[in-house]
Design a protein around this motif. Structure first.
Motif, PDB file in Angstrom:
ATOM      1  N   MET A   1     -10.457  50.123  38.088  1.00 42.74           N
ATOM      2  CA  MET A   1      -9.502  50.291  37.329  1.00 42.74           C
ATOM      3  C   MET A   1      -9.227  50.443  35.777  1.00 42.74           C
ATOM      4  SD  MET A   1      -6.065  48.071  39.417  1.00 42.74           S
ATOM      5  CE  MET A   1      -4.808  49.177  38.792  1.00 42.74           C
ATOM      6  N   SER A   2      -9.514  51.395  34.880  1.00 37.16           N
ATOM      7  CA  SER A   2      -9.290  51.679  33.572  1.00 37.16           C
ATOM      8  C   SER A   2      -8.402  50.413  33.104  1.00 37.16           C
ATOM      9  CB  SER A   2      -9.231  53.138  33.238  1.00 37.16           C
ATOM     10  OG  SER A   2      -7.453  53.290  33.308  1.00 37.16           O
ATOM     11  N   VAL A   3      -7.970  49.975  31.982  1.00 35.53           N
ATOM     12  CA  VAL A   3      -7.072  49.195  31.366  1.00 35.53           C
ATOM     13  C   VAL A   3      -6.273  49.835  30.681  1.00 35.53           C
ATOM     14  CG1 VAL A   3      -6.416  48.806  28.581  1.00 35.53           C
ATOM     15  CG2 VAL A   3      -9.057  48.147  29.647  1.00 35.53           C
ATOM     16  N   GLU A   4      -6.141  51.309  30.813  1.00 38.49           N
ATOM     17  CA  GLU A   4      -4.629  52.428  31.142  1.00 38.49           C
ATOM     18  C   GLU A   4      -3.798  52.000  32.878  1.00 38.49           C
ATOM     19  OE1 GLU A   4      -7.371  53.065  27.467  1.00 38.49           O
ATOM     20  OE2 GLU A   4      -7.800  53.351  29.910  1.00 38.49           O
ATOM     21  N   GLU A   5      -4.945  52.557  33.249  1.00 38.72           N
ATOM     22  CA  GLU A   5      -4.147  52.155  34.929  1.00 38.72           C
ATOM     23  C   GLU A   5      -3.467  50.463  34.992  1.00 38.72           C
ATOM     24  OE1 GLU A   5      -6.521  55.356  37.458  1.00 38.72           O
ATOM     25  OE2 GLU A   5      -7.401  53.177  36.619  1.00 38.72           O
ATOM     26  N   VAL A   6      -3.776  49.347  34.166  1.00 37.92           N
ATOM     27  CA  VAL A   6      -4.109  48.366  34.438  1.00 37.92           C
ATOM     28  C   VAL A   6      -2.438  48.106  33.948  1.00 37.92           C
ATOM     29  CG1 VAL A   6      -3.765  45.453  34.549  1.00 37.92           C
ATOM     30  CG2 VAL A   6      -5.741  47.056  35.166  1.00 37.92           C
ATOM     31  N   VAL A   7      -2.909  48.350  32.861  1.00 36.88           N
ATOM     32  CA  VAL A   7      -1.230  48.002  31.668  1.00 36.88           C
ATOM     33  C   VAL A   7      -0.268  49.514  32.425  1.00 36.88           C
ATOM     34  CG1 VAL A   7       0.273  49.285  29.684  1.00 36.88           C
ATOM     35  CG2 VAL A   7      -2.482  48.022  30.300  1.00 36.88           C
ATOM     36  N   ALA A   8      -0.202  51.100  33.043  1.00 27.69           N
ATOM     37  CA  ALA A   8       0.558  51.621  33.325  1.00 27.69           C
ATOM     38  C   ALA A   8       1.478  50.818  34.989  1.00 27.69           C
ATOM     39  CB  ALA A   8       0.112  52.944  34.064  1.00 27.69           C
ATOM     40  N   CYS A   9       0.158  50.099  35.670  1.00 28.42           N
ATOM     41  CA  CYS A   9       0.819  49.161  36.698  1.00 28.42           C
ATOM     42  C   CYS A   9       1.647  48.007  36.585  1.00 28.42           C
ATOM     43  CB  CYS A   9      -0.377  48.888  37.641  1.00 28.42           C
ATOM     44  SG  CYS A   9      -0.540  47.996  38.793  1.00 28.42           S
ATOM     45  N   TRP A  10       1.681  47.591  36.173  1.00 26.70           N
ATOM     46  CA  TRP A  10       1.970  46.336  35.520  1.00 26.70           C
ATOM     47  C   TRP A  10       3.360  46.456  34.270  1.00 26.70           C
ATOM     48  CZ3 TRP A  10       2.692  42.008  37.343  1.00 26.70           C
ATOM     49  CH2 TRP A  10       1.841  41.321  38.867  1.00 26.70           C
ATOM     50  N   ASP A  11       3.201  47.584  33.689  1.00 29.64           N
ATOM     51  CA  ASP A  11       4.901  48.185  32.940  1.00 29.64           C
ATOM     52  C   ASP A  11       5.721  47.998  33.950  1.00 29.64           C
ATOM     53  OD1 ASP A  11       6.230  47.888  30.547  1.00 29.64           O
ATOM     54  OD2 ASP A  11       5.996  50.764  31.171  1.00 29.64           O
ATOM     55  N   GLU A  12       5.422  49.418  35.100  1.00 27.24           N
ATOM     56  CA  GLU A  12       6.462  49.445  35.818  1.00 27.24           C
ATOM     57  C   GLU A  12       6.885  47.839  36.609  1.00 27.24           C
ATOM     58  OE1 GLU A  12       7.055  51.851  40.542  1.00 27.24           O
ATOM     59  OE2 GLU A  12       5.156  52.037  38.670  1.00 27.24           O
ATOM     60  N   THR A  13       5.873  47.123  37.216  1.00 31.80           N
ATOM     61  CA  THR A  13       6.481  46.225  38.069  1.00 31.80           C
ATOM     62  C   THR A  13       7.441  45.206  37.419  1.00 31.80           C
ATOM     63  OG1 THR A  13       3.922  45.877  38.815  1.00 31.80           O
ATOM     64  CG2 THR A  13       4.845  44.143  39.493  1.00 31.80           C
ATOM     65  N   LEU A  14       6.223  45.085  36.046  1.00 30.74           N
ATOM     66  CA  LEU A  14       7.671  43.980  35.406  1.00 30.74           C
ATOM     67  C   LEU A  14       9.047  44.147  35.095  1.00 30.74           C
ATOM     68  CD1 LEU A  14       5.002  42.795  32.959  1.00 30.74           C
ATOM     69  CD2 LEU A  14       5.824  41.371  34.877  1.00 30.74           C
ATOM     70  N   GLN A  15       9.048  45.400  34.927  1.00 31.19           N
ATOM     71  CA  GLN A  15      11.002  46.633  34.378  1.00 31.19           C
ATOM     72  C   GLN A  15      11.332  46.373  36.158  1.00 31.19           C
ATOM     73  OE1 GLN A  15      11.321  47.126  31.340  1.00 31.19           O
ATOM     74  NE2 GLN A  15       9.899  46.490  31.014  1.00 31.19           N
ATOM     75  N   LEU A  16      10.873  45.964  36.683  1.00 27.72           N
ATOM     76  CA  LEU A  16      11.521  46.244  38.197  1.00 27.72           C
ATOM     77  C   LEU A  16      11.715  44.538  38.596  1.00 27.72           C
ATOM     78  CD1 LEU A  16      12.172  47.341  41.145  1.00 27.72           C
ATOM     79  CD2 LEU A  16       9.744  46.874  41.771  1.00 27.72           C
ATOM     80  N   LEU A  17      10.682  43.683  38.463  1.00 29.35           N
ATOM     81  CA  LEU A  17      11.154  42.393  38.281  1.00 29.35           C
ATOM     82  C   LEU A  17      12.740  41.782  37.976  1.00 29.35           C
ATOM     83  CD1 LEU A  17      10.011  38.992  39.006  1.00 29.35           C
ATOM     84  CD2 LEU A  17       8.668  39.841  36.947  1.00 29.35           C
ATOM     85  N   TRP A  18      12.247  42.357  36.490  1.00 22.87           N
ATOM     86  CA  TRP A  18      13.843  41.908  34.936  1.00 22.87           C
ATOM     87  C   TRP A  18      14.835  42.594  35.199  1.00 22.87           C
ATOM     88  CZ3 TRP A  18       8.837  42.418  31.348  1.00 22.87           C
ATOM     89  CH2 TRP A  18       8.032  40.973  30.614  1.00 22.87           C
TER      90      TRP A  18
END
Length: 205
Positions: A156-173
């Motif tokens: 995974m690239s840095v951008e892929e990790v960030v994009a993946c977790w940005d979406e996940t955190l928005q869903l979590l919150w």
């Protein structure tokens, strides 16, 4: 002479304390920290999917908890005389599909019960490398000793990790707004990747 570099880290007083519900997910480092906290009588759930290493699989597991989707027999596979799930660690694998599914959903239910009141989510990344099934491009959390030809290995690239977790955190919150998330990177080296590749992986995380 100083043979080390002293670093002063400001304390986070009160971040972890008794009475705060916590979920730990990720690599074996999460398991180790979780065992310390459990012995200290903290209110925690540790790795309900078993040990997971790459950011995409950990995010997928968390999304599955948020969406309240238990596992079904159709999602299990059989190989080497064991039933297993590509979303779970091998500790859940059993000789029958019913035993495997029972263990998976028992751990899942425990985490589901904790999630609405979770105030601390601690995520530990182990490696930026991941494996995808060639048949459908699905990311797997564990290859379960299946033939290497079934998988494609990528980093995974840095951008892929960030994009993946940005979406996940928005869903979590959206569902658990009080939850504070702490990201850590496991200090355990994945030398099977080679020393150089391990450094690239850890620096990406």
């Amino acid at each position: 002479m100083k043979w080390c570099t002293p670093i002063s880290i400001p304390s986070q007083k009160g971040y972890l304390q008794h009475g705060i519900a916590m979920i730990l997910m990720g690599s074996c480092f999460a398991d180790n920290i979780g065992s310390y906290l459990m012995r200290g009588k903290f209110d925690i759930v540790t790795n309900p999917f078993g040990t997971l290493y790459n950011p995409a699989s950990i995010a997928g597991a968390l999304k599955r908890l948020i969406e309240h989707r238990k596992y079904s027999l159709e999602e299990l596979r059989c190989g080497n005389n064991l039933w297993y799930s590509y979303h779970h660690h091998g500790k859940f694998s059993q000789a029958t599909s019913e035993e495997t599914l029972s263990g998976i959903n028992r751990a899942y239910s425990e985490a589901i019960e904790m999630l609405p009141r979770c105030q601390r989510l601690i995520i530990t990344f182990g490696t930026a490398y991941l494996y995808k099934l060639r048949e459908n491009n699905e990311v797997v959390a564990n290859c379960h000793k299946q033939p290497a030809a079934l998988f494609e290995r990528t980093k995974m690239s840095v951008e892929e990790v960030v994009a993946c977790w940005d979406e996940t955190l928005q869903l979590l919150w959206q569902h658990t707004p009080q939850c504070e998330v702490l990201f850590t990177v496991s200090p355990i080296r994945h030398l099977s990747d080679g020393a150089h590749e391990n450094q690239l992986s850890k620096s990406t995380l």
